[in-house]
Design an enzyme around this catalytic site. Sequence first.
Site, PDB file in Angstrom:
ATOM      1  N   HIS A 136      10.529  21.412  16.027  1.00  0.00           N
ATOM      2  CA  HIS A 136       9.213  21.008  15.528  1.00  0.00           C
ATOM      3  C   HIS A 136       8.107  21.813  16.185  1.00  0.00           C
ATOM      4  O   HIS A 136       8.126  22.020  17.398  1.00  0.00           O
ATOM      5  CB  HIS A 136       8.972  19.532  15.818  1.00  0.00           C
ATOM      6  N   CYS A 183       7.725  25.702  11.906  1.00  0.00           N
ATOM      7  CA  CYS A 183       6.865  25.791  10.732  1.00  0.00           C
ATOM      8  C   CYS A 183       5.553  26.474  11.060  1.00  0.00           C
ATOM      9  O   CYS A 183       5.129  26.560  12.200  1.00  0.00           O
ATOM     10  CB  CYS A 183       6.618  24.406  10.136  1.00  0.00           C
ATOM     11  N   ARG A 190       7.187  29.849   7.639  1.00  0.00           N
ATOM     12  CA  ARG A 190       7.980  29.621   8.851  1.00  0.00           C
ATOM     13  C   ARG A 190       7.677  30.736   9.841  1.00  0.00           C
ATOM     14  O   ARG A 190       7.425  31.868   9.445  1.00  0.00           O
ATOM     15  CB  ARG A 190       9.485  29.659   8.541  1.00  0.00           C
TER      16      ARG A 190
END
Lengths: 228, 57
Positions: free
Chosen positions: A127, A196, A205
Amino acid sequence: MSVRLVVRTFSELCITVGTLMVLFVAYVLFWTGIKAGGATDGQIDRLQDEWSQGPFAAPVPERTVPPAPKAYEDGKPFAVMYIPRFGGSWDWPVLEGTRAGTLKKGLGHYASTAALGRSGNFSVAGHRRTYGDPFKDFPKLRAGDAVVLTDGTTWFTYRIEKEPYRTVPSDIGVIDPVPRRSGFDGPGRYLTLTTCDPEWGSSHRLIAWAHLDATQPVTDGKPEALRS
Amino acid sequence: MYGWIWRHLPGNAWARAFISLVLALAVVYVLFQYVFPWAEPLLPFNDVTVDGAGAAR
């Protein structure tokens, strides 16, 4: 039904919706981080317990290839990652698989890619934001930065190849054994990190590639990249 | 809406205030425990993988 009642009910609904939004933002910004903090600490503790209980493999000297790792179990941690560029206390467990539930507990290893330290491309997703923000500082990675991993018997030091590369989500080639556009021109022991971009979005990305620079048994102590 | 709830709570003002507080906390708990974890994947913060690898979308 009086106008007063309608207006009052409408105002109350607006206030309720507003409160809901504020609560949701608080949940995403803070609560996921707190939850992830607990979960990742648990994962790392678990790994360390496992490693301290397991039969202690005698270090195999004069071997450039680390012993074959056990097959990874889906959703279970198998390694700990350290990236000094992200701070001295930055340590995250690496779990097998990239399902959403797995990524809430740590970084996720693409199950279809090579195992840690093996020939091929060991690829890991994490993340950028929420759930502890593991890859918040991803754009700060620069060529030569160390990415250190341990599986309990061996330390693996990877070196970042170049600044993060921005691509679209469908660009699967970036986790190929010899990743496209990475600049690597032959088979080798590579590492790919994905997250991301932009920070709170999902349109793109960010990819960082690294190659295996050094390995050493844990009995030799921490690798140089972590000593400072 | 809130007035209606208040009128239907038992006891005096203090008891009603206490029950309201407990109700509010219960609502927040349900939201954080069940509703938000369900709603959060619908937003784009979870998409950190490249597609096609059995990836979290």
